[in-house]
Enzyme design. Sequence first.
Site, PDB file in Angstrom:
ATOM      1  N   SER B 146       0.928  -1.234   0.063  1.00 23.39           N
ATOM      2  CA  SER B 146      -0.009   0.068  -0.072  1.00 23.39           C
ATOM      3  C   SER B 146       0.874   1.229   0.219  1.00 23.39           C
ATOM      4  CB  SER B 146      -0.829  -0.243   1.118  1.00 23.39           C
ATOM      5  OG  SER B 146      -1.920   0.831   1.001  1.00 23.39           O
ATOM      6  N   ASP B 339      -7.752  -6.029  -5.878  1.00 21.59           N
ATOM      7  CA  ASP B 339      -7.723  -4.774  -5.400  1.00 21.59           C
ATOM      8  C   ASP B 339      -8.256  -3.804  -5.924  1.00 21.59           C
ATOM      9  OD1 ASP B 339      -7.068  -2.743  -3.375  1.00 21.59           O
ATOM     10  OD2 ASP B 339      -4.811  -2.643  -3.714  1.00 21.59           O
ATOM     11  N   HIS B 398      -6.030  -6.367  -1.843  1.00 21.12           N
ATOM     12  CA  HIS B 398      -5.090  -5.233  -1.426  1.00 21.12           C
ATOM     13  C   HIS B 398      -4.202  -6.040  -0.386  1.00 21.12           C
ATOM     14  CE1 HIS B 398      -3.499  -1.387  -0.862  1.00 21.12           C
ATOM     15  NE2 HIS B 398      -3.449  -1.345   0.474  1.00 21.12           N
TER      16      HIS B 398
END
Lengths: 92, 422
Positions: B146, B339, B398
């Site tokens: 991320s 994601d 994610h």
Amino acid sequence: LSFQQPFAFEEHGSSLLEKAIEAWKQDPKAVAGLMSDEVRKSWDELPLKFPAEISQMQFVTKPKDPSAIFTRKQWDATVESEDLENYQLRVN
Amino acid sequence: KIKDPKILGIDGDVKQYSGYLDVRDEDKHFFFWTFESRNDPENDPVVLWLNGGPGCSSLTGLFFELGPSSIGEDIKPIHNPYSWNNNATVIFLDQPVNVGFSYSGSEGVTDTVAAGKDVYAFLQLFFKQFPEYAANGQDFHIAGESYAGHYIPVFATEILSHPVSKRNFNLTSVLIGNGLTDPLNQYPAYEPMACGEGGEPAVLEPEECQSMSDSLDRCLGLIQSCYESESVWSCVPASIYCNNAQINPYSRTGKNVYDIRKECEGQLCYKDMQFIDDYLNLDYVKEAVGAEVDKYESCNFDINRNFLFAGDWMKPYHKAVSELLNQDIPVLIYAGDKDFICNWLGNKLWTDVLPWKSADEFAKQPVRHWVANLTNEKSGEVKSFEQLTYLRVYGGGHMVPYDVPENALSMLNEWIHGNFTI
């Protein structure tokens, strides 16, 4: 409600950019010299395009409450280094 | 004395250390928790794991994704057979300050570059205290996901800026999962991902997709201004404009921004995330690890805002990836393909156009199937040349190790034990 938000800035006599400059304690003249017309225009447009989001923006963070911190003393090892004078590692 | 973290029953058979890095003059204190390799700690590599946010604790990665235990509904640890410490010693570091169990008397850092100085100091002192994790020439890798797509390239170049002779460790490679690294080339991917071109059905109506397309040029123009000036005054409006125009239409649907197949439920879109907060707020847990703050929170949204308003979000940190590659540091960019927020399309786009010494050859490489060694299944698609590898991981959101734990472990082990080939 959202439709009213952009004008909240005008009522207080300052735009989003002016609010940011004030919150971050910057010199307005110096800031003006740093921005292209396009970027300056985007600061003016943001409250109109995203009124709800902009109305909730906060520019400054409060420091952590000191009463929420308690330092422990009895660690198995504490490490320092001559080349990192400002640092130490505490290990359990 | 502080109790031993081993009493918690999280991989009680392996050595583990917790503690703090203190930065005296700034009153900053970074919490870490390390688990030795379950296999051969004297020879297995060491991995530093960093979560993103910005403002999210790496302990969420520990308990939600890749650490030795997850936390169940009864707020008790559950053994993870696919933990990344199966074949590596793993360090989890809560950074920047005021994230997780880390804290500061001041407001803390607000940008990636400043955070990197502290991480280097942490690693120097960690390897000074535990030379056994480098003494046999063990490799050292930085991995994360991320917003760590910002952190990792910068932290790695910070490490390389210090001469090898003065370091207590070597940097071997970096791994970035579902990262935000090159916004100019990643923001164009939100519309196709949300509108049916990312391998899953569209979640937005055609008019919303059109609205995203219509606002994209303006967004990219602002990001370009940010890339050119790197000034807070250019980068902040780029972040606000682009996030509202490109991410909010999806968020408003109530879908999980981290997994296009799911609805957003509870804290951070996953209800199980609350179990971690509940566990780490138990007094005996805080006592065992030596935590010095009375309340643990998975993510600190003040930090998130600080980074946004420092203009950090849209800065061109991908330049640091080019630097790493040009210095022959292997880089793995992987992306779970379900994601939305740091989606595989955007990660493929930016790696395809990244300038580096072998960029032309990388661009010519075919996309191959990836068959994970551990499962022997077709688990993704890979493109690789010399030091740069891009990997699309099938079925991952994610947080790839959460969704496909066995394949994620296979990916890690193939990378760190297989000469950086996938």
